[in-house]
Design a protein around this motif. Structure first.
Motif, PDB file in Angstrom:
ATOM      1  N   ASN A 143      -5.946  46.500 -21.039  1.00  0.00           N
ATOM      2  CA  ASN A 143      -6.642  45.849 -22.149  1.00  0.00           C
ATOM      3  C   ASN A 143      -6.433  44.339 -22.015  1.00  0.00           C
ATOM      4  O   ASN A 143      -5.306  43.858 -21.908  1.00  0.00           O
ATOM      5  CB  ASN A 143      -6.085  46.351 -23.485  1.00  0.00           C
ATOM      6  CG  ASN A 143      -6.979  45.956 -24.646  1.00  0.00           C
ATOM      7  OD1 ASN A 143      -7.926  45.176 -24.484  1.00  0.00           O
ATOM      8  ND2 ASN A 143      -6.672  46.470 -25.829  1.00  0.00           N
ATOM      9  N   LEU A 144      -7.522  43.584 -22.029  1.00  0.00           N
ATOM     10  CA  LEU A 144      -7.425  42.143 -21.845  1.00  0.00           C
ATOM     11  C   LEU A 144      -6.611  41.477 -22.946  1.00  0.00           C
ATOM     12  O   LEU A 144      -5.977  40.437 -22.713  1.00  0.00           O
ATOM     13  CB  LEU A 144      -8.825  41.528 -21.787  1.00  0.00           C
ATOM     14  CG  LEU A 144      -9.674  41.895 -20.558  1.00  0.00           C
ATOM     15  CD1 LEU A 144     -11.064  41.278 -20.688  1.00  0.00           C
ATOM     16  CD2 LEU A 144      -9.006  41.408 -19.288  1.00  0.00           C
TER      17      LEU A 144
ATOM     18  N   THR B 176      -9.702  44.665 -15.858  1.00  0.00           N
ATOM     19  CA  THR B 176     -11.024  45.298 -15.863  1.00  0.00           C
ATOM     20  C   THR B 176     -11.803  44.819 -17.070  1.00  0.00           C
ATOM     21  O   THR B 176     -11.232  44.489 -18.120  1.00  0.00           O
ATOM     22  CB  THR B 176     -10.911  46.833 -15.904  1.00  0.00           C
ATOM     23  OG1 THR B 176     -10.147  47.216 -17.062  1.00  0.00           O
ATOM     24  CG2 THR B 176     -10.223  47.356 -14.648  1.00  0.00           C
ATOM     25  N   GLY B 177     -13.111  44.780 -16.925  1.00  0.00           N
ATOM     26  CA  GLY B 177     -13.985  44.367 -18.013  1.00  0.00           C
ATOM     27  C   GLY B 177     -15.420  44.280 -17.521  1.00  0.00           C
ATOM     28  O   GLY B 177     -15.730  44.655 -16.380  1.00  0.00           O
TER      29      GLY B 177
ATOM     30  N   ASN C 114     -13.830  42.758 -22.835  1.00  0.00           N
ATOM     31  CA  ASN C 114     -13.514  44.165 -23.075  1.00  0.00           C
ATOM     32  C   ASN C 114     -14.261  44.654 -24.304  1.00  0.00           C
ATOM     33  O   ASN C 114     -15.059  43.939 -24.917  1.00  0.00           O
ATOM     34  CB  ASN C 114     -12.002  44.360 -23.219  1.00  0.00           C
ATOM     35  CG  ASN C 114     -11.429  43.570 -24.383  1.00  0.00           C
ATOM     36  OD1 ASN C 114     -12.161  42.903 -25.118  1.00  0.00           O
ATOM     37  ND2 ASN C 114     -10.111  43.652 -24.565  1.00  0.00           N
ATOM     38  N   SER C 115     -13.973  45.891 -24.665  1.00  0.00           N
ATOM     39  CA  SER C 115     -14.697  46.498 -25.785  1.00  0.00           C
ATOM     40  C   SER C 115     -14.358  45.848 -27.120  1.00  0.00           C
ATOM     41  O   SER C 115     -15.165  45.888 -28.056  1.00  0.00           O
ATOM     42  CB  SER C 115     -14.380  47.996 -25.850  1.00  0.00           C
ATOM     43  OG  SER C 115     -12.974  48.201 -25.968  1.00  0.00           O
TER      44      SER C 115
END
Length: 426
Positions: A44-45, A62-63, A120-121
């Motif tokens: 998670n960023l 990741t993203g 990210n989300s």
């Protein structure tokens, strides 16, 4: 023989050089794979806020790619954060009077980028700096188009284009068409980025985090694969380079080993010949001393005695002075000494001879292009020039249509006039 040895030596050197290069590439790939494995995975960023005290930090995040000012692609209806545009010209140049060689010329290369981030989300964004400098950058093909030189759109008239193409053909240069290739990183692409996270204000929580190329030489990767797949691809590349290094190294060592073995064998044969020659000289010296002690002078007696002085078969010392292996059985008529072996008794024999090519039958002459010259062996080859069309390009080539060999009866003559007929030279 010298040319063959030189060619083999250069082949071995080239194989060893390629092996060293592949081994070096394998070592680099293996090192990068271990470095990527050592990267701190961030799922998670937003977790990066808790690692401010550890910055700079080598991480794998990741993203999705996001930007507020996307770039519009020219060859596709897409918006991207990074666009790589190339324009290539397909041309043909004439390297001689007949053959035309097709090749590509790069006319234009543009790399456009805009400030973008990994998101990210939850909406947390990590800016990416200098993504075009990544060691492994994911840029899928966005669009590709080929414009033929004859049918392409142009502001000039048809007559002008025909005149221009004619002048190019006379100069040995033809433009076949233009190819446009565009690669882009679309907005919203799921990515795995491996790099160094730094802060614009080190030591303060008010700074902005960003991802950039590591300053200590570690890999900078932006890919659509997962972290495990990236590590596996680097390991596969390292294994392939290592296998190639072993293959080419084995070839180089085999060539050098063969050369060393040949060199040692030749030196061993020379040493053996010298030793046998010395032994033969010692035997002849002992024989002369024995004959002198018995009161027999060299050169006295008839031809049979002279032959015996050279080491007859009955004395057990009649060795051929050439091969130093077989017993001598040939007598020189001028002096009566028996020193050599009759080679006709050893046929068939593999030999190397030298002489001048002479005709045996003057009625059978092979004429060549010049009427004033004659040959004992003539090879004629008729070729035809063809032109093929590959897609939109025309290529020229040469094909062999007929091959013929004309031979006559001939021999090899030496300076004394002795002739050795040559059979099936063709």
């Amino acid at each position: 023989m010298a040319n063959e040895i030189s060619l083999g030596t250069w082949t071995g050197i080239a194989s060893c050089a390629v092996s060293c290069g592949c081994w070096f590439a394998s070592a680099i790939q293996s090192t990068q794979a271990r470095q990527i494995q050592s990267a701190q995975p961030i799922d998670n960023l937003s977790d990066l806020k808790e690692l401010l005290h550890l910055l700079p930090l080598f991480v794998a995040v990741t993203g999705t790619a996001w930007t507020s000012r996307p770039i519009k692609c020219e060859l596709a209806d897409e918006k991207a954060v990074l666009v790589d545009y190339k324009e290539l010209k397909h041309v043909r140049s004439r390297n001689d009077q007949v053959n035309w060689t097709p090749h590509l010329e790069q006319v234009c290369h543009l790399l456009r980028s805009t400030p973008w981030s990994l998101r990210n989300s939850s909406g947390f964004m990590l800016p990416v700096i200098d993504a075009e400098k990544a060691d492994d950058l994911y840029l899928p093909l966005a669009g590709q188009v080929y414009i033929d030189a004859d049918t392409g759109e142009s502001s000039s008239s048809t007559t002008s284009r025909i005149a221009l193409r004619t002048m190019d053909a006379l100069q040995g240069f033809k433009v076949m068409g233009t190819q446009k290739v565009e690669k882009a990183l679309p907005v919203g692409t799921a990515l795995t980025a491996i790099g160094e996270v730094v802060s614009t204000q080190p030591g303060s929580s008010k700074g902005t985090l960003r991802l950039q190329k590591p300053r200590n030489g570690k890999p900078f990767v932006i890919s659509n694969k997962s972290l495990d797949d990236i590590v596996h691809s680097y390991q596969q590349n390292a294994a392939g380079c290592k296998a190639a290094a072993i293959f080419f190294g084995s070839i180089g060592l085999a060539i050098f080993g063969t050369k060393i073995a040949q060199y040692g064998y030749i030196r061993w044969k020379e040493w053996r010949i010298r030793r046998r020659r010395e032994e033969a000289d010692q035997r002849r010296l002992a024989e002369r001393e024995a004959r002198a002690a018995a009161g027999i002078a060299d050169g006295n007696g008839d031809g049979s005695q002279a032959a015996g002085s050279g080491g007859g078969l009955e004395d057990g010392v009649g060795t051929c002075v050439i091969c130093l292996e077989r017993d001598s059985d040939t007598v020189f008529q001028a002096c009566g000494h028996m020193y050599l072996v009759d080679l006709r008794l050893q046929l068939p024999l593999y030999v190397a001879v030298k002489g001048k090519a002479q005709l045996q039958n003057t009625a059978k002459l092979a004429k060549i292009a010049s009427p004033s010259e004659e040959a004992v062996l003539l090879q004629t080859e008729a070729t035809q020039h063809v032109r093929r069309r590959y897609w939109r390009l025309w290529t020229f080539g040469v094909e062999k249509s007929q091959y013929n060999t004309i031979a006559t009866d001939w021999r090899l003559d030496d300076d004394s006039g002795f002739g050795l007929p040559v059979i099936d030279a063709q």
